[in-house]
Design an enzyme around this catalytic site. Structure first.
Site: not given
Ligand code: 0YR
Ligand code: MG
Length: 370
Positions: A173, A203, A227, A303
């Site tokens: 992340k 995100n 992403e 996902h």
């Protein structure tokens, strides 16, 4: 296959290590919000959407299933999946209050339950119904080692541990500060070596300028994909980033419709396609996106809103699927858990879509639906 009952349920299942964070979410539990659809003779199909275990939010979804969708399904033939999809997705009054959002999440649960029923009725795992096995193995990548709340040293240790378990892909992340994220990724790349697939996930936190600054700094890290770099619906921004950086853009987990994906395809704003049967209106809609991805020669990486319980069937059966996300939070809740051995998902063997909760999970994690 006449439908005799539709019942909703909510399970709240604890996540790894007490809680995880990405750039926009802090969660302690995964919500499995679903529908059990029974047909004459007693066979029951299960489907679910995935949430951040929010009450009363999850109860809005179960209320939609029980009061809006169930009346459209009762007495119908459960094997008419496409017709029932149309009945719900093109219902004028329901469209009026939500062509995406709660109504779609509720529809997702119901549509997957119908696929589960169809596969169980045929006595086959879902991937057989979807055309059969198109590849020998489905490669897994591990997201669970890369949360934003994991300290640097633990992140590196987790990446190494994933390698030792046989994973050849990991996802980390990003979305804190460019400097912190680059530092962490550099340490991870150094620890895992050049042969491991290293993807990152923002995100939707950063703006375009920050993403571009990050991408310039990440040049030497061989990032597999970036992403959700930008806000989920920002087609133009993703198109600009895709043009200005050599790092491939991945997205789709927050998109509800084929139309939304079509816009990203048309604007060349996407390289990796990440639909989710728990976010879109079920497998029926996700199959359309996978076919569209094939037409555009783009790979699909579903996902894990379903924690890959359903997507493992899709990934074994659809030619466009290239790699599949692994997050091990809820597998133990199902009679046919999605399993990874030596970095690859096992081919499911039991009839159905992998969505039947265990009796234990249904009692241990159950929340009131109203
Ligand atoms: C926390 N996977 C994701 C977690 C994950 C989220 O919201 O669910 O990070 O779904 O982005 O790719
Ligand atoms: Mg993501």
């Amino acid at each position: 296959m006449k439908i005799t009952s539709v019942d909703s349920f909510i399970l709240h299942v604890p996540v790894t290590g007490g809680g995880i964070a990405d750039s926009t979410h802090n969660i302690s539990h995964w919500g499995v919000v679903g529908a059990a659809i029974q047909i004459e003779g007693g066979l029951t199909g299960y489907g679910f959407t995935g949430t951040h275990a929010h009450l009363p939010g999850d109860q809005l979804i179960t209320r939609c299933i029980d009061t809006c969708l169930a009346p459209l399904l009762l007495g119908q033939d459960a094997s008419d999946i496409t017709r029932l999809w149309q009945t719900i997705a093109r219902n004028p009054a329901l469209q009026w209050i939500g062509r995406s959002g709660i109504t779609t999440l509720a529809h997702a649960a119901v549509d997957v339950a119908l696929w589960d029923l169809k596969a169980k009725n045929a006595g086959q795992p879902l991937w057989k119904l979807l055309g059969g096995q198109v590849r020998d193995k489905v490669r897994a990548y591990n997201t669970d080692i890369g949360w934003l709340n994991i300290a640097d040293e633990a992140l590196v240790a987790g990446a190494r541990a994933a390698l030792a378990q046989g994973f050849t892909g990991i996802k980390v992340k990003v979305g804190s500060t460019v400097e912190r994220d680059l530092r962490r990724l550099t340490a991870v790349r150094h620890a895992v070596g050049p042969d491991i697939t290293l993807a990152i996930d923002g995100n939707g936190k950063w703006d375009l300028a920050t993403c571009q600054r990050f991408c310039a700094g990440a040049q030497g890290l061989d990032i597999f994909w970036f992403e959700e770099p930008l806000w989920y619906d920002d087609v133009k921004g993703h198109a600009q980033l895709a043009r200005s950086s050599s790092i491939p853009v991945a997205l789709g987990e927050q998109l509800y419709t084929t139309d939304a994906f079509a816009e990203f395809f048309a604007q060349q704003a996407i390289h990796w396609v990440q639909p989710d049967v728990t976010r879109m209106a079920g497998l029926t809609e996700v199959l359309r996106v996978c076919d569209m991805a094939s037409a555009f020669r783009l790979p699909v990486a579903p996902h894990a809103g379903d924690m890959s319980q359903v997507h493992v069937h899709l990934s074994y059966a659809h030619a466009a699927c290239a790699v599949l996300e692994y997050i091990p939070w809820i597998q133990h809740c199902f009679t046919d858990p999605a399993r990874v051995v030596d970095g690859y998902f096992c081919l499911p063997q039991l009839p159905g879509a992998g969505t039947t909760p265990t009796v234990d999970a249904l009692s241990r994690y159950r929340q009131p639906v109203a």
